[in-house]
Write a protein that holds these residues in place. Structure first.
Motif: not given
Lengths: 385, 385
Positions: A322-341
Motif C-alpha cells: 500500500p505504501d508504494g514499495s514493492r519486492t524485487p521480482s522472481l526470476s524471468r526464467t526459473k520456477d520460484g517461491v516468493l515469500i513476503t511477510e
C-alpha cells in the motif's frame, strides 16, 4: 527472441549501480527498501536440489497501541510446465502436481500462511491453439476435482490457505468451462471460488473461445490469515476491477496470470503496483515461466507465419505494498517461491494517511459510469468553435 | 534531505548499465524505446543561457490507410518559483511570468502545439501554511485574470494551445477560490476551464482550507490539436478520475501537479503511466521543482518541530503512452521543457489491440459503485466458518 534469457531487472541494477545512485534509483523506482526475510537452510537446500528460486522480503507497519501487528506470510509460486504438451493429459497434470508439491513444501518451510499459484496452473496455457480436445480435459470441478483434492491435503498438512487458479468445469450447471480460483482453507476445506471477471480478446489470448466473464461479482474471502480477493490475469488491466475487491474489504488482492514478454512486460510492474497504491492493499502478481510448444501450429493474427509457441512467459512475480514499495521480482526464467511477510496493519495506516477512500467521490463515479454505460451517452466535450 | 540533489534516474541507468543489460532493463521498466526529437539549436542556446533543460522524444504510431498521422507536439513545462516568498505578491508573480515566457519561447522554437504548465504555476505552493493573506491574493479570474491575459498573447503569437493551471477566484459566483486549469486556444481566446476533482487532506496538503472539489465534471477540450482533459494533481491517485476523462473522449490527459519527494516520489512513475495504459491515451505528468521557504513557520502533523518549508518538489515531468512506453523524466532539480511529438492515432490503435473499452463491463461497475457508495453497503464477503 529478445528478452528470453535475461534473468532479473533488480539484479542488473544492483550489479551496475552502487552507493548513493543505487539507493536513489531503487527508492524512486521501487519505494522504501524492504528488508530481506531469512530463508531457512532446509528451504535453500530443497530449492537448490530441485532447481528453483526462493526469495523472501518483509513489509512492516508502524506499531499501534490498540491493534497487535497482523503478520502474514504470503507465498507466490511461479512455475513452468513439466512435460511436453504432447504427453497424455493425466501424465502432464501429475508431473505438475509433483513439481507444485516441491514448491509448496519449500513455502511451508518458510512459514507461508497463504499460498497462491499461477493462473491455470494444472496445465499448459493452450488457449492460443483454439483447439478443444485434449486441452479442455484439464477442466475439472472446483469443489471435488483432482487438483482441489491434491491441494486440500497440503493445506491441512501445513495449516496454510491455498488459492488455486484452475480451468473449471461447472459440473453442477450446464457443464460450461470457467477460469476460476478455488480457495482452500488452512483446515483443508473449500471455502469458495472466484472467477475471472475480464476475458481477453487480444493477440493469442481470445480466451472467450473457452470461457466467458464471471457472474460471481468480486467476492472477498475472510480466512484465518486475512481477507483477500483474486483478480485473475487480464482483470489487472481494469482499475475498477481491483477497486471492487478493495471496496469489499480485501487487504490482499492476488493476480494469478499467464502473460508473455512481447505482449505485456512493460505493463507488468505498473498495473498491480498502481492497484496497491490506489486501493491501500497488498497486491501479488504471479506469472508462469517458460515457453510452451504445442503439437499443431497456429497463427496469431499478426501477419506472421504459423508457429507452435506464442512467446516467453516471463515470470517476474512480485508483491506491491500500500505504501508504494514493492519486492524485487522472481526470476524471468526459473520456477520460484516468493515469500513476503506483510503486516496487514499497513493497509489501514496508509488508508488513514492518503485517504483515497475518503476523497474518492464514489457516488459521483457511480452516476458518471451509469451515464457513460448508456449506448447514447453524450461525452462532456467543450469545443473550440 | 535525501534525494534533493540526485538529478535523474534514467541518466543514472545509462551511466551504470550498458549493452544488452541496459536494453533489457529499459525495455522492461520503460517500454519500447522512444526516439529522441532533435532540439533546434536556438532552443538549446536559449536553454543554456537561461539555465533550464530542454528534452524531446517521439512516440510513433503505425501507418493507416484511411487516416493520416495526427502528429502533435506536447510541451510539459516545469519550474521553480523565482523570487523568495517574502517579496510582494505582484513582484513574485511578475518574475514567474518572465521565467515562463522564456520557457514557452523555447517550447515554441521546438514547434510545440500544446503547452501545459504546472499546478498553480503563478505562485509558491503556499497551502501548507494555512495562512490566507497574502497567498489568496494570487487567486484570479480564470477568464480575465492577469495570467490568462499574459498567456493569451503567447498562445496567439505562437499558434499554440496553452493549459494554465491557476488558483482561481470565481468572481462571478460567491467569490470562492478553486484550483482550476484554464484552456486557452491557439487563437488566444479562453475555451473553458476545468477544476480539480479530488482535494488532498494528507500531510502538508490539506488544501480544502482553500478550495473544495470541482462540480464541473470531467470536461474534455476539443482543440485545434486534439482532445484532452486535465486531471489536476491529487486526482492522479484516483483511477476512476482518469477514466472519466477518457470516457469523455480525451486522447491526452494532463496531470499538472505539485508534489514532494518524501510524500509521493515512488508513486510518480506509476500512476500517470498506469492511466495511459488503462485508458489508451497519452498522459502528461508535470511537477514543479525546488524547495519553497515561507516567512512563518508551520507544523506538518508528523510530530516534527515547526519548519518553514515542507520538502523538495522533485520535477521529473514525463509523458506516458497508450502502448506502455514512456519518455525519460525531466530533471529532479532544474526548470525544464519536455517536448513529446505524439501521433494521436496510437490511441485508437492500442484501443483496438488491447480492447479495454470493449471488455471493461462498465455497466457492472456502474451498478457495483452505486451499491458500494451507499452508507449501508454490505461487502461481498465469503467467510471461512
Amino acid at each position: 527472441m529478445a528478452g528470453v534469457e535475461f534473468e532479473n531487472v533488480e539484479e542488473a541494477l544492483e550489479k551496475g549501480l552502487s552507493g548513493r545512485e543505487l539507493d536513489e534509483v531503487t527508492r524512486i523506482l521501487y519505494g522504501k527498501k524492504l528488508e530481506k526475510l531469512e530463508i531457512p537452510l532446509a528451504a535453500v537446500a530443497a530449492a537448490e536440489k530441485a532447481g528453483f528460486e526462493v526469495k523472501g522480503y518483509i513489509a512492516t507497519a508502524q506499531r499501534e497501541q490498540l491493534r497487535a501487528p497482523r503478520k502474514v506470510r504470503i507465498a507466490a509460486i511461479q512455475n513452468a510446465i513439466v512435460l511436453p504438451t504432447t504427453y497424455p493429459v493425466a501424465e502432464q497434470r501429475h508431473a505438475i502436481f509433483m513439481r507444485i508439491e516441491q514448491l509448496i513444501d519449500a513455502a511451508a518451510l518458510c512459514g507461508a500462511n497463504i499460498v497462491c499459484l499461477q493462473e491455470a496452473w494444472t496445465m499448459p496455457f493452450a488457449f492460443c491453439t483454439r483447439e478443444r480436445l485434449p486441452w479442455t480435459e484439464f477442466a475439472e470441478s472446483a469443489e471435488t476435482g483432482p487438483s482441489t483434492q491434491f491441494l486440500q491435503k497440503l493445506a491441512g498438512k501445513y495449516n496454510m490457505v491455498i488459492v488455486s487458479p484452475i480451468l473449471e468445469r461447472d459440473e453442477a450447471k450446464d457443464e460450461v468451462i470457467w477460469n476460476t480460483a478455488v480457495v482452500i482453507s488452512n483446515k483443508g476445506h473449500v471455502i469458495g471460488k472466484s472467477r475471472k471477471n475480464h476475458i481477453p480478446r487480444v493477440g493469442d489470448f481470445n480466451e472467450s473461445t473457452y470461457y466467458m466473464e464471471s457472474q460471481l461479482g468480486h467476492p472477498v474471502f475472510d480466512t484465518a490469515f486475512g481477507k483477500f480477493g483474486i483478480n485473475i490475469c487480464y482483470g489487472r488491466h481494469h482499475p475498477q476491477n481491483w477497486m471492487m475487491y478493495a471496496l469489499n474489504g480485501a487487504e490482499i488482492i492476488f493476480n494469478p496470470s499467464a502473460t508473455v514478454g512481447g505482449l505485456s512486460e512493460p505493463l507488468w510492474g505498473i498495473e498491480a503496483r498502481n492497484a496497491a497504491i490506489a486501493n491501500h492493499c497488498f497486491t501479488v502478481g504471479i506469472n508462469r515461466v517458460g515457453t510452451e510448444a504445442f503439437p499443431n501450429e497456429f497463427t496469431s493474427g499478426n501477419g506472421l507465419p504459423a508457429h507452435k509457441d506464442f512467446g516467453h512467459f516471463y515470470g517476474s512475480s512480485y508483491v506491491a505494498c500500500p505504501d508504494g514499495s514493492r519486492t524485487p521480482s522472481l526470476s524471468r526464467t526459473k520456477d520460484g517461491v516468493l515469500i513476503t511477510e506483510v503486516d496487514l496493519n499497513q493497509c489501514r495506516q496508509v488508508k488513514d494517511h492518503w485517504g483515497f477512500r475518503m476523497t474518492q467521490r464514489l457516488d459521483l463515479y457511480a452516476r458518471s459510469f451509469t451515464e457513460a454505460a448508456k449506448p447514447d451517452y453524450k461525452p462532456q466535450i467543450i469545443r473550440d468553435f
